[in-house]
Design an enzyme around this catalytic site. Structure first.
Site, PDB file in Angstrom:
ATOM      1  N   HIS A  66      26.312  31.660  12.738  1.00  0.00           N
ATOM      2  CA  HIS A  66      26.402  30.275  12.260  1.00  0.00           C
ATOM      3  C   HIS A  66      26.113  30.286  10.761  1.00  0.00           C
ATOM      4  O   HIS A  66      24.981  30.538  10.357  1.00  0.00           O
ATOM      5  CB  HIS A  66      25.393  29.382  12.999  1.00  0.00           C
ATOM      6  CG  HIS A  66      25.661  29.308  14.474  1.00  0.00           C
ATOM      7  ND1 HIS A  66      26.499  28.370  15.028  1.00  0.00           N
ATOM      8  CD2 HIS A  66      25.234  30.073  15.505  1.00  0.00           C
ATOM      9  CE1 HIS A  66      26.558  28.549  16.339  1.00  0.00           C
ATOM     10  NE2 HIS A  66      25.809  29.581  16.659  1.00  0.00           N
ATOM     11  N   LEU A  67      27.143  30.024   9.968  1.00  0.00           N
ATOM     12  CA  LEU A  67      26.958  30.040   8.509  1.00  0.00           C
ATOM     13  C   LEU A  67      26.741  28.634   7.958  1.00  0.00           C
ATOM     14  O   LEU A  67      26.452  28.465   6.771  1.00  0.00           O
ATOM     15  CB  LEU A  67      28.140  30.729   7.825  1.00  0.00           C
ATOM     16  CG  LEU A  67      28.372  32.195   8.242  1.00  0.00           C
ATOM     17  CD1 LEU A  67      29.516  32.816   7.436  1.00  0.00           C
ATOM     18  CD2 LEU A  67      27.111  33.035   8.095  1.00  0.00           C
ATOM     19  N   ARG A  68      26.908  27.605   8.831  1.00  0.00           N
ATOM     20  CA  ARG A  68      26.484  26.221   8.550  1.00  0.00           C
ATOM     21  C   ARG A  68      27.261  25.474   7.475  1.00  0.00           C
ATOM     22  O   ARG A  68      26.890  24.341   7.158  1.00  0.00           O
ATOM     23  CB  ARG A  68      24.988  26.175   8.181  1.00  0.00           C
ATOM     24  CG  ARG A  68      24.047  26.753   9.223  1.00  0.00           C
ATOM     25  CD  ARG A  68      24.089  25.984  10.501  1.00  0.00           C
ATOM     26  NE  ARG A  68      23.003  26.366  11.416  1.00  0.00           N
ATOM     27  CZ  ARG A  68      23.139  26.437  12.732  1.00  0.00           C
ATOM     28  NH1 ARG A  68      24.296  26.139  13.311  1.00  0.00           N
ATOM     29  NH2 ARG A  68      22.113  26.769  13.497  1.00  0.00           N
ATOM     30  N   ASN A  74      30.722  25.161  14.769  1.00  0.00           N
ATOM     31  CA  ASN A  74      29.935  23.927  14.971  1.00  0.00           C
ATOM     32  C   ASN A  74      29.292  23.464  13.663  1.00  0.00           C
ATOM     33  O   ASN A  74      28.096  23.255  13.555  1.00  0.00           O
ATOM     34  CB  ASN A  74      28.876  24.104  16.080  1.00  0.00           C
ATOM     35  CG  ASN A  74      27.840  25.169  15.773  1.00  0.00           C
ATOM     36  OD1 ASN A  74      28.087  26.081  14.988  1.00  0.00           O
ATOM     37  ND2 ASN A  74      26.673  25.061  16.396  1.00  0.00           N
ATOM     38  N   ASP A 100      31.207  26.702  20.747  1.00  0.00           N
ATOM     39  CA  ASP A 100      29.835  27.221  20.816  1.00  0.00           C
ATOM     40  C   ASP A 100      28.772  26.220  20.381  1.00  0.00           C
ATOM     41  O   ASP A 100      28.953  25.453  19.436  1.00  0.00           O
ATOM     42  CB  ASP A 100      29.688  28.482  19.967  1.00  0.00           C
ATOM     43  CG  ASP A 100      28.272  29.029  20.067  1.00  0.00           C
ATOM     44  OD1 ASP A 100      27.824  29.280  21.193  1.00  0.00           O
ATOM     45  OD2 ASP A 100      27.606  29.151  19.026  1.00  0.00           O
ATOM     46  N   HIS A 112      18.012  27.417  10.789  1.00  0.00           N
ATOM     47  CA  HIS A 112      17.615  26.002  10.819  1.00  0.00           C
ATOM     48  C   HIS A 112      16.598  25.766   9.711  1.00  0.00           C
ATOM     49  O   HIS A 112      15.686  26.576   9.519  1.00  0.00           O
ATOM     50  CB  HIS A 112      17.000  25.632  12.172  1.00  0.00           C
ATOM     51  CG  HIS A 112      18.021  25.546  13.268  1.00  0.00           C
ATOM     52  ND1 HIS A 112      18.946  24.526  13.346  1.00  0.00           N
ATOM     53  CD2 HIS A 112      18.280  26.362  14.308  1.00  0.00           C
ATOM     54  CE1 HIS A 112      19.734  24.719  14.403  1.00  0.00           C
ATOM     55  NE2 HIS A 112      19.354  25.830  15.000  1.00  0.00           N
ATOM     56  N   ASP A 157      24.286  35.714  17.125  1.00  0.00           N
ATOM     57  CA  ASP A 157      24.002  34.273  17.258  1.00  0.00           C
ATOM     58  C   ASP A 157      23.024  33.828  16.161  1.00  0.00           C
ATOM     59  O   ASP A 157      22.135  33.007  16.387  1.00  0.00           O
ATOM     60  CB  ASP A 157      23.479  33.895  18.644  1.00  0.00           C
ATOM     61  CG  ASP A 157      23.627  32.388  18.919  1.00  0.00           C
ATOM     62  OD1 ASP A 157      24.136  31.661  18.048  1.00  0.00           O
ATOM     63  OD2 ASP A 157      23.217  31.956  20.016  1.00  0.00           O
TER      64      ASP A 157
HETATM   65  O1  DOR Z   1      20.336  28.539  19.962  1.00  0.00           O
HETATM   66  C1  DOR Z   1      21.454  28.203  19.628  1.00  0.00           C
HETATM   67  N1  DOR Z   1      21.707  27.721  18.403  1.00  0.00           N
HETATM   68  N2  DOR Z   1      22.436  28.282  20.517  1.00  0.00           N
HETATM   69  C2  DOR Z   1      23.639  27.776  20.271  1.00  0.00           C
HETATM   70  O2  DOR Z   1      24.500  27.886  21.118  1.00  0.00           O
HETATM   71  C3  DOR Z   1      23.929  27.077  19.006  1.00  0.00           C
HETATM   72  C4  DOR Z   1      23.036  27.539  17.951  1.00  0.00           C
HETATM   73  C5  DOR Z   1      23.050  26.665  16.720  1.00  0.00           C
HETATM   74  O3  DOR Z   1      24.127  26.276  16.261  1.00  0.00           O
HETATM   75  O4  DOR Z   1      21.970  26.401  16.186  1.00  0.00           O
END
Ligand code: DOR
Length: 429
Positions: free
Chosen positions: A64-66, A96, A153, A310, A306
């Site tokens: 996830h590069l956000r 996402n 995802d 955050h 994964d």
């Molecule tokens: O823990 C997770 N974080 N699982 C996911 O499927 C999505 C991901 C996120 O985008 O933070």
């Protein structure tokens, strides 16, 4: 010609291992020569690989590069720097984002951001519009731009009929659907694995069956449609048994597991520290053992991070309100070397060439270290030890569950299309 020569290492790739130096032409971005004791070239820049493995760069199927939209947590630039430091030359960027990567415009935006990144960035597209699970996204227009993996995802596609249509559509486009296996009705919004620890801690859990139901359903749908399915971050013994049985019957399914699912158990949640909150959740030891077994016997094809950055504000919330996810790019290789009872070549198959093949990028990444191939390489010191310091990570976020953990195995250099982007463990830009 300007040349970088990686000297003194042991080449490990999809064809085996041998003692060899590797010369790279920085202008063409390709490997110029591979052989023992290569003669010195005029003006060469030497990268020392004494005691190290010289391998195709690692490939992450799941990061996830956000960007766009959540730049306070990560950007393509910071995430790609973390990736390069972790030995990756390619990552598949999860869709996402805000807005999600669900059409040509956002695919182009992420591809554009990727052009100046420290690793190759391959955006995945969503399966459904807005990841809402209601209508199929325009996969053909995204596939025309080179997208090879589609996933909602963060969520699984809940509607089996829609998933059937998506698989039929995907089969025609020759792309892969990657599924986040979670039946939301059964998961019931649980914040951790449902079991002895969730009872003791008084936190609502989600049972292993929430994952396994969707794994079983999707294996059936893949059989029905002939579509290519890749199962993301499998975390339970039951899921892995289902994949093993489907494979034995010849179904061409692929699957990945994350480092946190083979290194941590749900007992970590006893601290109530949201750094241990992740989806799918950390599981009991028997599941951790099953993930390790699945990686060892080939049921699980790849290790994917994964990587889920955050921002601090999110992870400071109480466990039940904090977002799920943990960092992974800078620690994956060392966790695999430290915790898996596998030879380095086996670990690299899971982290590099098998992952590259699943992503459909094996002309550029993975494969063999041989003359003429793109110079996407990683030099690993398998014996170096280090301690994870969250403050020293290149990610814009700090949510690693491994703070203070001593690990073995460290990336010394990473070369992206002939350019050394990491030298002696330091990012070059
Ligand atoms: O823990 C997770 N974080 N699982 C996911 O499927 C999505 C991901 C996120 O985008 O933070």
């Amino acid at each position: 010609m300007s040349t970088v020569v990686i000297r003194g290492g042991r080449v490990i790739d999809a064809s085996g291992q041998r003692r060899a130096d590797v010369a790279v032409d920085t202008e063409t971005g390709r490997i110029a020569a591979v052989g023992p004791e290569l003669p010195e070239r005029s003006g060469e820049r030497t990268l020392d690989a004494d005691g190290c493995a010289v391998t195709p760069g690692l490939v992450d199927l799941h990061a996830h590069l956000r960007q766009p939209g959540q730049e306070e947590a990560e950007t393509v630039e910071t995430g790609s720097r973390a990736a390069a430091l972790g030995g990756y030359t390619a990552v598949v960027a999860m869709p996402n984002t805000e807005p999600p990567i669900d059409g040509a415009a956002v695919v182009r935006e992420v591809q554009e951001l990727g052009r100046s990144a420290l690793c190759d960035v391959y955006p995945a597209g969503t399966i459904t519009v807005g990841r809402a699970g209601e209508r199929l996204a325009p996969m053909a227009e995204m596939a025309a731009l080179g997208v090879r993996i589609f996933t909602d995802d963060g969520r699984g596609v809940q509607d089996a009929r829609l998933m059937r249509r998506a698989l039929e559509y995907a089969a025609g486009l020759e792309v892969v659907l990657a599924q986040h296996c979670e039946d939301e009705a059964v998961a019931g919004g649980g914040h951790m694995h449902e079991g002895a620890w969730s009872s003791r801690l008084g936190l609502p859990g989600q049972p292993a069956e929430a994952e396994e139901l969707m794994v079983a359903r999707d294996l059936a749908l893949a059989r029905l449609t002939g579509g290519r399915i890749h199962l993301q971050h499998l975390s339970t013994a039951g899921s892995i048994d289902l994949v093993r049985a489907a494979r034995a019957k010849g179904l061409p399914v692929t699957a990945e597991a994350t480092p946190h699912h083979f290194t941590l158990t749900d007992a970590s949640c006893a601290s109530y520290d949201p750094v241990f909150k992740v989806n799918p959740p950390l599981r009991p030891q028997a599941d951790v053992d099953a993930v390790k077994q699945g990686l060892a016997d080939g049921t699980l094809d790849a290790i994917a991070t994964d990587h889920a950055p955050h921002a601090v504000e999110g992870k400071e919330l109480p466990f039940d309100q904090a977002p799920p996810g943990m960092l992974g790019l800078e620690t994956a290789l060392a966790l695999a070397v430290s915790e898996l009872d596998l030879a380095l070549a086996e670990i690299l198959r899971l982290l590099s060439w098998r992952a590259a093949a699943i992503a459909g990028i094996d002309r550029e990444h993975g494969g063999r270290v041989e003359e003429g191939r793109p110079a996407n390489l990683c030099v690993i010191d398998p014996a170096a030890t280090w301690v994870v310091d969250p403050g020293a990570l290149a990610s814009r976020s700090r949510n690693t569950p491994y703070a203070g953990r001593k690990l073995t195995g460290r990336v010394r250099h990473t070369v992206l299309r002939g350019e050394p982007v990491v030298i002696d463990g330091e990012a070059q830009r």
